[in-house]
Scaffold this active site. Structure first.
Site, mmCIF file in Angstrom:
data_model
loop_
_atom_site.group_PDB
_atom_site.id
_atom_site.type_symbol
_atom_site.label_atom_id
_atom_site.label_comp_id
_atom_site.label_asym_id
_atom_site.label_seq_id
_atom_site.Cartn_x
_atom_site.Cartn_y
_atom_site.Cartn_z
ATOM 1 N N ASN A 149 0.842 -1.194 0.000
ATOM 2 C CA ASN A 149 0.000 0.000 0.000
ATOM 3 C C ASN A 149 0.883 1.252 0.000
ATOM 4 O O ASN A 149 2.055 1.185 0.381
ATOM 5 C CB ASN A 149 -0.903 -0.009 1.236
ATOM 6 C CG ASN A 149 -2.044 -1.001 1.089
ATOM 7 O OD1 ASN A 149 -2.662 -1.073 0.035
ATOM 8 N ND2 ASN A 149 -2.312 -1.763 2.129
ATOM 9 N N CYS A 170 -4.819 -7.400 -3.754
ATOM 10 C CA CYS A 170 -5.343 -7.146 -2.413
ATOM 11 C C CYS A 170 -6.336 -8.261 -2.089
ATOM 12 O O CYS A 170 -6.780 -8.992 -2.976
ATOM 13 C CB CYS A 170 -6.023 -5.781 -2.381
ATOM 14 S SG CYS A 170 -6.633 -5.263 -0.763
ATOM 15 N N HIS A 171 -6.695 -8.411 -0.809
ATOM 16 C CA HIS A 171 -7.633 -9.468 -0.418
ATOM 17 C C HIS A 171 -8.950 -8.925 0.113
ATOM 18 O O HIS A 171 -9.744 -9.662 0.681
ATOM 19 C CB HIS A 171 -6.992 -10.392 0.629
ATOM 20 C CG HIS A 171 -6.285 -9.662 1.726
ATOM 21 N ND1 HIS A 171 -4.984 -9.937 2.075
ATOM 22 C CD2 HIS A 171 -6.678 -8.649 2.529
ATOM 23 C CE1 HIS A 171 -4.617 -9.136 3.059
ATOM 24 N NE2 HIS A 171 -5.638 -8.354 3.363
ATOM 25 N N HIS A 201 -9.701 -0.718 -2.075
ATOM 26 C CA HIS A 201 -10.244 -0.311 -0.782
ATOM 27 C C HIS A 201 -11.528 0.502 -0.902
ATOM 28 O O HIS A 201 -12.076 0.931 0.111
ATOM 29 C CB HIS A 201 -9.213 0.440 0.053
ATOM 30 C CG HIS A 201 -8.087 -0.437 0.518
ATOM 31 N ND1 HIS A 201 -6.987 0.059 1.179
ATOM 32 C CD2 HIS A 201 -7.887 -1.773 0.430
ATOM 33 C CE1 HIS A 201 -6.157 -0.931 1.468
ATOM 34 N NE2 HIS A 201 -6.692 -2.061 1.010
ATOM 35 N N TYR A 258 -11.977 6.996 4.267
ATOM 36 C CA TYR A 258 -12.004 7.404 2.863
ATOM 37 C C TYR A 258 -13.176 8.341 2.567
ATOM 38 O O TYR A 258 -13.294 8.851 1.455
ATOM 39 C CB TYR A 258 -12.129 6.184 1.932
ATOM 40 C CG TYR A 258 -11.139 5.089 2.209
ATOM 41 C CD1 TYR A 258 -9.841 5.386 2.575
ATOM 42 C CD2 TYR A 258 -11.502 3.747 2.114
ATOM 43 C CE1 TYR A 258 -8.928 4.387 2.855
ATOM 44 C CE2 TYR A 258 -10.596 2.738 2.384
ATOM 45 C CZ TYR A 258 -9.314 3.069 2.749
ATOM 46 O OH TYR A 258 -8.413 2.066 3.016
#
Length: 488
Positions: A149, A170-171, A201, A258
């Site tokens: 990241n 990413c997971h 994300h 975010y």
């Protein structure tokens, strides 16, 4: 098959071990070479001993090498995997501590927001060095798999400026799918089909089907609100589901930073988060978790080494994308996953230059994205706000333009909801000065930033945040693990 995989930042011990065992679950890969590299010789030797033990226990011909000479590790590599954290926990602590002085309370701080943007400034010059080495000494068509990241910024820089074939992994999608399957009463995620798309994300489950039956918003909301655990841990995430109509991949804590609505006042933060685990919104939660994990590994290393003596169980292969991508590329066994790549028309209502995360298929011909996706308008609007911040952040990291960096931070949704322009300008000066050792592109700007700080009239405060917890000692961690074992 015989080829070479280089892992940069291999001192990320737990994750490196997971990638290693996942890849060795593919029978054709037993004769490959893993070249580990890290800036820490100490961490490197610890993980090499663990991987050597795995190879020995499973009687494999797999070769493991380790060196702090990154270029040597990359020589002849067909695949390069990055797990780096530039600046380590020392710089990361400043990503959380300094913004708190200006009222910005982050849970993770590694994607956007003030911490994520500065993290990107540290990472991007190093990633471009990786790419230069790959172009010069790796296999001609080397593929770069980036796990580090801030995902979108790092991948953007590697593709646009590093000129290396790159995919970001990413997971978050897999974890979100596991939650949805659980609340809907599915026996496993195999019963769930979904299209998840957006940016890393901030990815959205825009089409959900359980055993072929479409799942709508109302059914999903009811299922989450009825769940005894998620109804408390994911309050913010459920609220976004109600308002946007689709579920986000990201945890309560990640998603909260975010957006400009949930963490802008201390009383609002405590209303929406849950303190049962760091990932649900705790102030600086991931920093605390990372610190405890590192301390635990250092102290309990003999246990980790002993655990490495067990045979690899292929049934426990994880859902991390890397091993499945390599298997598809090398054997042509097709794999469907969600990948971070340049948009180029994949998502119709997001900018073409953005790094998006969306479904794709992998075979010998590479990663083939499913194009023509349109996000719900609210999801697109939220993603675009972050994309604009990411774009400015990447350009600032490349150019070393501190004024552009300040504008990127100013336009961050949460920063803009909390701080004034004067506060943002001073905060960025303070962060650049504190992290100068990892920001070579801003060396020319540091003296002036330091001078401005010495005469500034902008007030700050020493604030631990709305929901901060102290790092636990090894003794406290042992007691907690013993209690959990006894209870379970």
């Amino acid at each position: 098959m015989s080829f070479k995989i280089a892992i940069i930042g291999a001192g990320s011990v737990g994750f490196t071990k997971k990638l290693f065992t996942d890849i060795l679950c593919v029978p054709e890969f037993k004769d490959i070479e893993f070249a580990l590299t890290d800036v820490s010789e100490h961490n490197l030797q610890m993980i090499k001993a663990i991987l050597d033990r795995i190879v020995e226990a499973n009687r494999l011909p797999t070769r493991v090498t380790a060196t702090t000479d990154r270029r040597k590790a990359l020589e002849g590599a067909r695949y390069v995997i990055s797990c780096v954290r530039v600046g380590g926990l020392e710089a990361y602590a400043d990503d959380i501590r300094i913004p708190l002085k200006y009222g910005i309370d982050q849970c993770v701080g590694d994607t956007i927001c003030a911490g994520g943007i500065l993290y990107g400034q540290r990472n991007i010059p190093v990633i471009l060095d990786f790419c230069k080495d790959m172009r010069e000494v790796a296999e001609t068509n080397v593929k770069f798999l980036n796990y580090a990241n801030p995902m979108a910024m790092n991948t953007w820089a590697a593709i646009e400026y590093g000129k290396v074939d790159t995919v970001g992994l990413c997971h978050g999608v897999q974890h979100g799918a596991e939650q949805i399957a659980e609340v809907l009463g599915a026996k496993s995620t195999q019963e769930l089909d979904y299209v998840c798309s957006g940016i890393n994300h901030q990815t959205w489950f825009i089409d959900l089907r359980l055993n072929g039956r479409p799942i709508g918003k109302d059914e999903l909301v009811a299922a989450f609100e009825a769940h005894p655990v998620y109804s408390q841990q994911e309050k913010l995430r459920i609220d976004v589901l109600k308002r946007f109509g689709v579920y986000s991949t990201e945890s309560n804590g990640h998603l909260s930073e975010y957006l400009p609505w949930y963490r802008k006042r201390p009383d609002e933060i405590t209303r929406w988060i849950d303190m049962s685990d760091w990932i649900h919104g705790e102030t600086g939660g991931y920093l605390r978790y990372s610190t405890e994990t590192r301390n635990w590994f250092e102290t309990e290393y003999p246990q980790f080494l002993e655990a490495a003596s067990k045979p690899i169980d292929r049934a426990k292969r994880s859902n991390e994308h890397a091993s499945h991508i390599l298997e598809a590329l090398e054997t042509n066994r097709v794999y469907r996953g969600h990948f971070n790549v340049k948009n180029n028309g994949v998502i119709a209502n997001l900018p073409q230059d953005a790094i998006i995360e969306s479904p794709g298929f992998v075979d010998r011909f590479g990663i083939n994205m499913a194009a023509g996706i349109t996000l719900p308008e609210a999801c697109a609007a939220t993603c675009i706000a972050s994309i604009n911040v990411q774009r400015m952040s990447v350009h600032a990291a490349i150019s070393g333009d501190i004024d552009l960096l300040k504008l990127a931070v100013l336009h961050d949704p949460l920063v803009g909801a909390v701080s004034t322009p004067e506060e943002v300008w001073q905060m960025v000066d303070e962060m650049v000065v504190a992290q100068a050792a990892w920001l070579p592109q801003y060396a020319h700007a540091v003296p002036a930033a330091r001078e401005r700080l010495s005469t500034s009239q902008v007030k700050t405060r020493e604030w631990a945040g709305a929901a901060r917890r102290s790092v636990r000692s090894i003794e406290e961690l042992r007691a907690e693990k013993a209690a959990l074992k006894q209870a379970g």
